[in-house]
Design an enzyme around this catalytic site. Structure first.
Site, short mmCIF file in Angstrom:
data_model
loop_
_atom_site.label_atom_id
_atom_site.label_comp_id
_atom_site.label_asym_id
_atom_site.label_seq_id
_atom_site.Cartn_x
_atom_site.Cartn_y
_atom_site.Cartn_z
N ASP A 29 41.03 42.67 43.57
CA ASP A 29 39.79 41.91 43.76
C ASP A 29 39.77 41.21 45.12
O ASP A 29 40.81 40.79 45.62
CB ASP A 29 39.68 40.87 42.63
CG ASP A 29 38.27 40.32 42.50
OD1 ASP A 29 37.34 40.85 43.14
OD2 ASP A 29 38.10 39.33 41.75
N GLY A 30 38.58 41.08 45.68
CA GLY A 30 38.41 40.28 46.90
C GLY A 30 38.09 41.07 48.15
O GLY A 30 38.03 40.49 49.25
N ARG A 42 30.58 44.92 53.42
CA ARG A 42 31.53 44.92 52.30
C ARG A 42 32.41 46.17 52.28
O ARG A 42 33.59 46.11 51.93
CB ARG A 42 30.77 44.81 50.98
CG ARG A 42 30.11 43.45 50.77
CD ARG A 42 29.26 43.45 49.51
NE ARG A 42 30.06 43.76 48.33
CZ ARG A 42 30.82 42.88 47.67
NH1 ARG A 42 30.88 41.63 48.07
NH2 ARG A 42 31.51 43.25 46.62
N ASN A 77 30.70 48.48 37.78
CA ASN A 77 30.44 48.55 39.23
C ASN A 77 29.21 49.39 39.59
O ASN A 77 28.72 49.32 40.72
CB ASN A 77 31.65 49.09 39.99
CG ASN A 77 32.79 48.10 40.11
OD1 ASN A 77 33.95 48.48 40.28
ND2 ASN A 77 32.50 46.81 40.03
N ARG A 203 40.44 36.30 35.42
CA ARG A 203 39.74 37.01 34.33
C ARG A 203 40.33 38.40 34.18
O ARG A 203 40.86 38.96 35.13
CB ARG A 203 38.25 37.21 34.70
CG ARG A 203 37.38 36.02 34.65
CD ARG A 203 35.92 36.45 34.88
NE ARG A 203 35.72 37.03 36.20
CZ ARG A 203 35.55 36.33 37.31
NH1 ARG A 203 35.57 35.01 37.26
NH2 ARG A 203 35.36 36.93 38.47
N SER A 205 38.24 40.94 33.06
CA SER A 205 37.12 41.81 33.47
C SER A 205 37.18 43.21 32.88
O SER A 205 36.97 44.20 33.58
CB SER A 205 37.03 41.89 35.01
OG SER A 205 36.81 40.63 35.56
C1 FPP Z 1 36.88 44.35 44.00
O1 FPP Z 1 36.49 43.70 45.18
C2 FPP Z 1 37.27 45.71 44.27
C3 FPP Z 1 36.58 46.81 43.86
C4 FPP Z 1 35.31 46.76 43.11
C5 FPP Z 1 37.04 48.16 44.14
C6 FPP Z 1 38.49 48.31 44.46
C7 FPP Z 1 38.58 49.41 45.40
C8 FPP Z 1 39.51 49.58 46.35
C9 FPP Z 1 40.72 48.76 46.50
C10 FPP Z 1 39.35 50.63 47.35
C11 FPP Z 1 38.95 51.92 46.78
C12 FPP Z 1 40.08 52.68 46.24
C13 FPP Z 1 39.88 53.82 45.60
C14 FPP Z 1 41.04 54.67 45.24
C15 FPP Z 1 38.52 54.21 45.22
P1 FPP Z 1 35.05 43.08 45.24
O2 FPP Z 1 34.17 44.02 45.96
O3 FPP Z 1 34.58 42.73 43.86
O4 FPP Z 1 35.32 41.80 46.08
P2 FPP Z 1 34.56 40.41 45.98
O5 FPP Z 1 34.84 39.85 44.60
O6 FPP Z 1 35.18 39.61 47.05
O7 FPP Z 1 33.11 40.69 46.21
#
Ligand code: FPP
Length: 256
Positions: A29-30, A42, A77, A203, A205
């Site tokens: 996350d993040g 993003r 997502n 969380r 999630s």
């Molecule tokens: C959460 O960060 C991360 C995700 C929704 C996707 C995780 C994906 C990767 C690490 C890269 C992709 C890897 C593959 C193999 C597809 P967020 O976008 O929710 O961050 P935020 O909470 O800061 O908005």
């Protein structure tokens, strides 16, 4: 003897945490916040997130972790802007195209988990290709949770069990935890010992809902793109200090 007696998800185990968890789950996350803090789109955070994933896979395998599950795209997502969804699909494609060879050379087995019937043909074929190419590997299993949601996984398993009961193939009273677990996407993989979530959020999630029943949770402040070998080692060190009781009692301590 297991402190849980008949519960089969963890047949026999030690209440002492092993030095290295057998199975680690990671909620990466993040990425978005990492990018926003730098005035970047993003997707730049997700791209850096792939680098962090690569580092983590290499280091976990080196430490002797047997199973690593990474939450790469959740069933929720899809509600993100179409452009971000497309970017995450593209990153999965690139990850498989660029990294499968190295994963295979390192004896890592890739196992996708999650719903497949609403993914594009191209993504489905890539996931199948990664799984089949590495099927015979005997090192770490990398479970890629893609289009994954824990409740969805349990519901899909229950649907198959219900169909088999209706067809007379399974007796209703044979439906127990072991049977349901055998229809989950993670069938045959031991439950996670440790779940790490980055970015300071605390969380689950919808990640490994069933399997996380007795996992230890470590929430770390680093945003996922900043997660590195030292951060993984710090999480493992916290895990080693936990007293795992699996609902039993240890040395006069009571609790869950
Ligand atoms: C959460 O960060 C991360 C995700 C929704 C996707 C995780 C994906 C990767 C690490 C890269 C992709 C890897 C593959 C193999 C597809 P967020 O976008 O929710 O961050 P935020 O909470 O800061 O908005």
């Amino acid at each position: 003897m297991s402190v849980l007696g008949g519960v089969s998800a963890r047949p026999d185990f030690d209440t002492e945490a092993p030095t290295v968890p057998v199975h680690i789950g990671i909620i990466m996350d993040g990425n978005g916040r990492w990018a926003e803090a730098r005035g970047l789109p993003r997707v730049a955070g997700h791209r850096k997130g792939v680098d962090a994933l690569r580092r983590t896979v290499r280091h976990a395998a080196k430490l002797g972790v047997r199973h690593l599950t990474v939450f790469s795209f959740s069933s929720e997502n899809w509600s993100r802007p179409a452009q971000e969804v497309a970017s995450l699909m593209g990153l999965l494609r690139r990850f498989i195209e660029q990294d499968l060879r190295e994963l295979d050379q390192n004896n890592i087995r890739v196992r996708p988990i999650g719903r497949r019937d609403n993914l594009s043909k191209e993504i489905n074929e890539l996931l199948t290709h990664a799984e089949e190419t590495t099927r015979a590997n005997t090192g770490m299993t990398l479970l890629v949770a893609f289009n994954y949601g824990g409740r969805d996984e349990i519901a899909r398993a229950c649907r198959i069990v219900a169909e088999r009961v209706a067809a007379g193939e399974i007796a209703a009273d044979a439906v127990d935890e072991t049977l349901i677990a055998s229809y989950l996407d993670t069938a045959g993989i031991p439950d996670p010992d440790l779940i790490i979530r980055t970015s300071g959020e605390s969380r689950l999630s919808n990640f490994l809902m069933w399997q996380a029943a007795y996992a230890e949770f470590v929430f770390v402040p680093e945003l996922w793109p900043d997660f590195d070998e030292a951060a993984l080692e710090a999480a493992l060190s916290e895990f080693r200090n936990r007293n795992r009781r699996f609902g039993g009692v240890v040395a006069g301590v009571t609790g869950g």
